[in-house]
Design a protein around this motif. Structure first.
Motif, short mmCIF file in Angstrom:
data_model
loop_
_atom_site.label_atom_id
_atom_site.label_comp_id
_atom_site.label_asym_id
_atom_site.label_seq_id
_atom_site.Cartn_x
_atom_site.Cartn_y
_atom_site.Cartn_z
N LEU A 237 -9.81 6.31 30.92
CA LEU A 237 -8.47 6.17 30.35
C LEU A 237 -7.77 7.52 30.23
N SER A 238 -8.50 8.55 29.84
CA SER A 238 -7.87 9.86 29.65
C SER A 238 -7.71 10.63 30.95
N ARG A 239 -8.62 10.42 31.91
CA ARG A 239 -8.57 11.19 33.15
C ARG A 239 -7.69 10.54 34.23
N HIS A 240 -7.56 9.22 34.19
CA HIS A 240 -6.86 8.53 35.28
C HIS A 240 -5.84 7.51 34.78
N PRO A 241 -4.96 7.92 33.86
CA PRO A 241 -3.95 6.97 33.38
C PRO A 241 -2.99 6.51 34.48
N THR A 242 -2.72 7.38 35.46
CA THR A 242 -1.76 6.99 36.50
C THR A 242 -2.32 5.88 37.39
N VAL A 243 -3.63 5.84 37.58
CA VAL A 243 -4.22 4.75 38.35
C VAL A 243 -4.04 3.43 37.60
N ILE A 244 -4.24 3.49 36.28
CA ILE A 244 -4.09 2.28 35.47
C ILE A 244 -2.64 1.80 35.45
N THR A 245 -1.71 2.73 35.26
CA THR A 245 -0.30 2.32 35.25
C THR A 245 0.15 1.84 36.63
N SER A 246 -0.42 2.40 37.69
CA SER A 246 -0.10 1.91 39.04
C SER A 246 -0.55 0.47 39.21
N ALA A 247 -1.71 0.13 38.66
CA ALA A 247 -2.19 -1.25 38.73
C ALA A 247 -1.28 -2.18 37.93
N ILE A 248 -0.83 -1.72 36.75
CA ILE A 248 0.09 -2.53 35.94
C ILE A 248 1.39 -2.75 36.70
#
Length: 255
Positions: A237-248
């Motif tokens: 969550l802290s290292r790769h937030p942009t990957v998570i938001t890209s999925a959203i």
């Protein structure tokens, strides 16, 4: 502006934060011993128009302790928060324990969920057999004192060490039976897997868990592996937030 909401569930009192927006609804489900605060980097990276909800589960963060920390109780609380926050057709984003909750809720509530993002969790395989269960219970006995301190500070859960071990063992049993949940999904699901170690599990266990993502993808054409990130389970969550938001964003664009 974010607003604080107290939700009364099935004998529980849950602290929630709602950030109103005119865009897609997104509901975040935490790891087993974490709080809604752990999503701060993801929320910063997410478009501000999104309507987001985070919450502290029973005995975590600002939500008081409870007698029941079972998976079924946690699932009841998911329904209570969704209803109280008046979310109509949200994207569910779950990490670890929260990923299993997101999948089970979506699978048992057809038509209610726009999509799910599953972060390094709910792999449909069992890895904690009898010897591993003994190891887990021993580990949590050793963590008794630091867990109590972190819990008192609101950083971690306030679960007693033996209840924490019970939760981990129960989750492994539930994950082992998740293929029917994947098969019954009527919404898209994107999996984000880690690739590093976990402090509580040998590398071989983590490889076995993450390899089972292929079983999930094979069970339903709506399920796919979105990304494998170079981070361990606790740092995704802290290292790769942009990957998570890209999925959203990918799911939001399909609704």
């Amino acid at each position: 502006m974010p607003r604080h909401l107290i939700v009364h569930g099935a004998g529980s009192r849950l602290s929630c934060t709602v950030s109103p927006g005119t865009g897609p609804e997104v509901f975040f489900l935490n790891g087993a011993f974490s709080t809604g605060h752990d999503w701060k980097q993801v929320l910063r990276d997410l478009s501000p128009d999104h309507h987001t909800v985070t919450f502290d589960a029973r005995g975590r963060g600002r939500s008081p302790s409870h007698a029941d920390y079972s998976f079924s109780g946690a699932l009841d609380d998911v329904a209570s928060v969704l209803a109280a926050a008046k979310l109509q057709h949200p994207i569910l984003v779950g990490w670890s324990h929260g990923a299993t909750l997101a999948l089970r809720y979506a699978a048992t509530h057809p038509g209610a969920v726009a999509g799910i993002v599953l972060i390094d969790g709910d792999f449909p395989v069992r890895v904690f057999h009898e010897k591993a269960q003994r190891r887990i219970r021993r580990q949590y006995r050793l963590l008794k004192a630091p867990m109590a301190v972190l819990g008192s500070l609101g950083i971690m859960s306030t679960l007693a060490h033996h209840r924490a071990a019970d939760l981990v063992v129960e989750l492994d049993e539930i994950d082992a039976g998740l293929l029917p949940d994947y098969r019954s999904l009527d919404c898209p699901a994107l999996i984000i897997a880690g690739s590093g170690p976990h402090p509580g599990s040998p590398a071989a266990e983590m490889r076995t868990m993450r390899a089972a993502a292929a079983l999930a993808c094979g069970a339903n054409a709506r399920v796919r592996l979105f990304s494998t990130v170079p981070a361990n389970h606790l740092r995704i969550l802290s290292r790769h937030p942009t990957v998570i938001t890209s999925a959203i964003h990918a799911l939001a664009s399909r609704t």
